[in-house]
Motif scaffolding. Structure first.
Motif, PDB file in Angstrom:
ATOM      1  N   GLU A  92       0.833  -1.199   0.000  1.00 19.48           N
ATOM      2  CA  GLU A  92       0.000   0.000   0.000  1.00 19.48           C
ATOM      3  C   GLU A  92       0.872   1.255   0.000  1.00 19.48           C
ATOM      4  O   GLU A  92       1.901   1.315   0.684  1.00 19.48           O
ATOM      5  N   ARG A  93       0.471   2.254  -0.773  1.00 15.84           N
ATOM      6  CA  ARG A  93       1.199   3.524  -0.826  1.00 15.84           C
ATOM      7  C   ARG A  93       0.365   4.698  -0.326  1.00 15.84           C
ATOM      8  O   ARG A  93       0.912   5.737   0.034  1.00 15.84           O
ATOM      9  N   HIS A  94      -0.940   4.536  -0.299  1.00 15.47           N
ATOM     10  CA  HIS A  94      -1.820   5.645   0.083  1.00 15.47           C
ATOM     11  C   HIS A  94      -2.455   5.320   1.439  1.00 15.47           C
ATOM     12  O   HIS A  94      -3.597   4.865   1.518  1.00 15.47           O
ATOM     13  N   PHE A  95      -1.690   5.545   2.492  1.00 18.27           N
ATOM     14  CA  PHE A  95      -2.112   5.075   3.806  1.00 18.27           C
ATOM     15  C   PHE A  95      -3.277   5.873   4.384  1.00 18.27           C
ATOM     16  O   PHE A  95      -4.057   5.339   5.169  1.00 18.27           O
ATOM     17  N   VAL A  96      -3.401   7.134   4.027  1.00 18.92           N
ATOM     18  CA  VAL A  96      -4.528   7.916   4.523  1.00 18.92           C
ATOM     19  C   VAL A  96      -5.836   7.377   3.939  1.00 18.92           C
ATOM     20  O   VAL A  96      -6.816   7.145   4.655  1.00 18.92           O
ATOM     21  N   ASP A  97      -5.835   7.152   2.624  1.00 18.29           N
ATOM     22  CA  ASP A  97      -7.023   6.572   1.979  1.00 18.29           C
ATOM     23  C   ASP A  97      -7.305   5.177   2.537  1.00 18.29           C
ATOM     24  O   ASP A  97      -8.471   4.803   2.732  1.00 18.29           O
ATOM     25  N   LYS A  98      -6.243   4.421   2.787  1.00 17.65           N
ATOM     26  CA  LYS A  98      -6.428   3.068   3.314  1.00 17.65           C
ATOM     27  C   LYS A  98      -7.039   3.125   4.713  1.00 17.65           C
ATOM     28  O   LYS A  98      -7.891   2.294   5.064  1.00 17.65           O
TER      29      LYS A  98
END
Length: 512
Positions: free
Chosen positions: A251-257
């Motif tokens: 995962e690269r988009h941890f806020v969205d995740k």
């Protein structure tokens, strides 16, 4: 004294029997029926006709031990009847899991009643229902057992580590066991967090340092285990043993995740044994369970706050959030976003621990009757969960999938051995399911909604009818799709969209 000892022995034997047999009582009916689910049919064929393929596919997703177990067991299963044997392995594994969790809960200071009930409940949550009802998921039960074993080794090792090499050896063994759990199924390894939650729930921490000392050693074991599994996986890719799957991206988009986790995943865990629904908004019972479990845990925190102050409440809060994050860490780190119940076992387990502990703690507010009332409420809750699990394993797994198999068997029965027939399978849509609810590709889902599953399932039905045939392709020409051709384009039409109106009595297969 002798009478008391005898009573204790019978009580212990009764507890062991209850924990081992409960999953069989709940899932035994589904195990005995003849059905498969989606990948089951392809896995059976690949184990027989393409040796090594299952291991390569699972190894490409960082699950080589899963692939090895699945390849061996599917080869032994052989056909649809053998899938019942795989489900039986899962049910037996759940019973062993309940017993192991109970013993560790007792070792951590839990009373017998709450420990039995919590261990039993973990075998009837939706995640357990998937493992027990889907044949190829049985290795996940093994992964859960390895994770519990890792905790047991670490617990013993951390107590002995300051005094000698044996303790450190046990801690190393714990990390290896946890890595093995991850190499079977990444989402099952963090079940370790469930036992950590049990440790936290029995303590009264007045300061964060006490919590850190209690969990620090375990967290080092967990980090070492997860790191070892990651290194082994990457080495297998670097050495060319397996070719990495595109699903192995991080995962690269941890806020969205994080937003996805809070909105799409967490509510399913907080609802414990009440299912979400992919086709409609969650039921009022779903949100009632989410709100009810939150209220119970927050109430217990308030009670703890009055006793020990804000620092204790903050410590508990950090522990709860941290352990729930640890329980879902594998899925949080992976870029894939597929909130299935089979990936929620550890997360739901952690929340179950705090909910059960909260009920027990609230019961202490009424010293004379409160503990008995709390135990009675938990007993009713677990029994209700067991009844619900049995119903859902039949109504959302065994019966709908059995109807799909029955339709394919009807099509295979129409084949003429004397000449090849043109067969067309009209694939179903997910809303054609005969189940009363559906969640993603698990509960109440349609298997034959794609051409490849239709092809595999029809071939399975033909093989059942002509077990001695060497070349099944000589018996029919196969095609499938969402739109039926003209009547002249086929000799046999298998309309999977009949499932919605299918008669239960006429289409339910019998166990063979």
């Amino acid at each position: 004294m002798r009478t008391r000892t005898t009573t204790e022995v019978f009580r212990a034997l009764g507890t062991v029997a209850l924990l081992l047999l409960l999953p069989w009582v709940v899932y035994g009916s589904a195990v005995s029926l003849s059905y498969g689910l989606r990948d089951d049919y392809a896995i059976l064929r690949e184990a027989r006709e393409e040796p090594g393929k299952i291991l390569k596919v699972c190894g490409a997703m960082g699950r080589p031990l899963y692939g090895w177990l699945l390849d061996r067991s599917s080869r032994a299963a052989g056909d649809v009847r053998g899938l019942g044997g795989l489900r039986a392995l899962a049910v037996a594994g759940l019973g062993m899991l309940a017993l192991a969790v109970f013993l560790l809960l007792k070792a951590e200071g839990w009373s017998r009643g709450p420990a039995v009930l919590l261990a039993s409940f973990l075998t009837v949550i939706p995640s357990a229902q998937v493992v027990a009802s889907w044949g190829i998921c049985w290795p996940q039960a093994v992964a859960l057992l390895f994770s519990v074993g890792a905790f047991a080794l670490a617990r013993a090792g951390l107590r002995e580590a300051p005094r000698g090499a044996r303790g450190w050896s046990l801690c190393v063994g714990a990390s290896v066991a946890l890595a093995a759990s991850m190499l079977i199924y990444q989402a099952s390894g963090p079940f370790y967090a469930v036992l950590l939650a049990a440790v936290v729930a029995t303590q009264r921490y007045e300061n964060p340092r006490a919590l850190a000392r209690g969990l620090g050693g375990h967290l080092l074991v967990v980090i070492a285990g997860l790191g070892l599994a990651y290194v082994v996986t990457r080495m297998s890719f670097a050495l060319g043993v397996f070719t990495p799957s595109p699903r192995m991206a991080l995962e690269r988009h941890f806020v969205d995740k994080a937003v996805w986790f809070v909105t799409k995943v967490l509510p399913n865990a907080l609802a414990l044994n009440v299912l979400d629904d992919s086709d409609t908004a969650p039921s009022w019972g779903y949100w009632l369970m989410v709100g009810g479990t939150l209220a119970l845990v927050l109430s217990a925190l308030a009670v703890e706050g009055r006793r020990a102050g804000r620092v204790a409440v903050g410590t508990w809060g950090v522990a709860i959030v941290g352990l729930m994050g640890l329980a879902y860490c594998a899925s949080l780190l992976a870029s894939e976003r597929w909130p299935t119940y089979r990936t929620l076992f550890a997360l739901t387990g952690v929340w179950s621990v705090f909910v059960f502990a909260a009920v027990v703690r609230l019961g202490t507010l009424w010293p004379s009757r409160g503990p008995q009332v709390a135990l009675g409420l938990l007993t009713v809750f677990v029994l209700g969960g067991a009844v619900l699990a049995r119903q859902q394993s039949l109504e959302l797994f065994a019966w709908p999938q059995g109807r799909e198999l029955a339709l394919m068997r009807q099509g295979a029965a129409a084949l003429e051995p004397s000449r090849p027939s043109r067969v067309f399978v009209l694939t179903a849509r997910q809303w054609d399911t005969s189940a009363h609810r559906r969640y993603l590709d698990e509960f109440g889902s349609i298997s034959v909604d794609t051409e490849w599953v239709a092809k595999e399932l029809f071939a399975t039905a033909v093989r059942e009818r002509f077990p001695q045939a060497r070349d099944l392709s000589a018996l029919y020409r196969f095609d499938a799709g969402p739109v039926a051709p003209e009547a002249r384009g086929y000799d046999i039409l298998v309309d999977m969209r009949q499932l919605r109106s299918a008669s239960t009595r006429t289409l339910l297969p019998r166990a063979r």
